[in-house]
Design a protein around this motif. Structure first.
Motif, PDB file in Angstrom:
ATOM      1  N   VAL A  25      -7.152  -6.400 -10.221  1.00 14.17           N
ATOM      2  CA  VAL A  25      -8.295  -6.439  -9.315  1.00 14.17           C
ATOM      3  C   VAL A  25      -7.841  -5.837  -7.996  1.00 14.17           C
ATOM      4  N   ARG A  26      -8.692  -4.986  -7.411  1.00 11.65           N
ATOM      5  CA  ARG A  26      -8.395  -4.411  -6.099  1.00 11.65           C
ATOM      6  C   ARG A  26      -9.526  -4.761  -5.148  1.00 11.65           C
ATOM      7  N   LYS A  27      -9.168  -5.288  -3.967  1.00 11.67           N
ATOM      8  CA  LYS A  27     -10.147  -5.676  -2.952  1.00 11.67           C
ATOM      9  C   LYS A  27      -9.748  -5.055  -1.622  1.00 11.67           C
ATOM     10  N   GLY A  28     -10.637  -5.129  -0.653  1.00 11.70           N
ATOM     11  CA  GLY A  28     -10.353  -4.595   0.676  1.00 11.70           C
ATOM     12  C   GLY A  28     -11.000  -3.236   0.850  1.00 11.70           C
ATOM     13  N   ASP A  29     -10.382  -2.379   1.646  1.00 10.81           N
ATOM     14  CA  ASP A  29     -10.907  -1.042   1.908  1.00 10.81           C
ATOM     15  C   ASP A  29     -10.652  -0.165   0.689  1.00 10.81           C
ATOM     16  N   LEU A  30     -11.678   0.030  -0.123  1.00 11.30           N
ATOM     17  CA  LEU A  30     -11.535   0.772  -1.375  1.00 11.30           C
ATOM     18  C   LEU A  30     -11.611   2.283  -1.180  1.00 11.30           C
ATOM     19  N   THR A  31     -11.796   2.741   0.059  1.00 13.55           N
ATOM     20  CA  THR A  31     -11.838   4.183   0.309  1.00 13.55           C
ATOM     21  C   THR A  31     -10.442   4.778   0.378  1.00 13.55           C
ATOM     22  N   LEU A  32      -9.427   3.937   0.562  1.00 15.79           N
ATOM     23  CA  LEU A  32      -8.052   4.434   0.641  1.00 15.79           C
ATOM     24  C   LEU A  32      -7.447   4.566  -0.748  1.00 15.79           C
TER      25      LEU A  32
END
Length: 114
Positions: free
Chosen positions: A75-82
């Motif tokens: 799972v990846r969370k946070g600023d997903l544009t990076l």
């Protein structure tokens, strides 16, 4: 006395913004005068709180040996544009590498990229 300024967190749409600053200003004194330090610079450091977080979806995964493959979701969370990446490798516990599972060594070839 202490001056309180409420900060607005961008939790609904997180973006790594780096350092941002604003000033707090004292002016129009009544029965007093302003000292040399009548402005204060406040720096908000948002360099780390919105960095993407990558983690396993579950801490424990059980799999039948006969299934042949273990699938462990990330799972990846946070600023997903990076663009982000993490190295993913195996470490022996009671199951032995090359006996019970095929080892994923800690090297560049085992990088998961988002």
């Amino acid at each position: 006395q202490t001056v309180h300024v409420t900060l607005q967190d961008d939790t609904g749409s997180p973006r790594v913004e780096g350092e941002e600053s604003f000033e707090i200003v004292l002016r129009m004194p009544v029965n007093t005068r302003l000292g040399v330090t009548h402005t204060a610079l406040v720096t908000i450091n948002d360099s780390f709180s919105d960095l993407p977080i990558v983690q396993f979806q579950e801490k424990i995964t059980q799999v039948r040996e006969s299934s042949g493959v273990s699938r462990v979701p990330l799972v990846r969370k946070g600023d997903l544009t990076l663009p982000s990446s993490v190295r993913c490798y195996t470490r022996q516990a009671s199951a032995r590498a090359q006996v019970d599972f095929t080892e994923r060594a800690d090297r560049e070839g085992w990088v998961v990229r988002f």
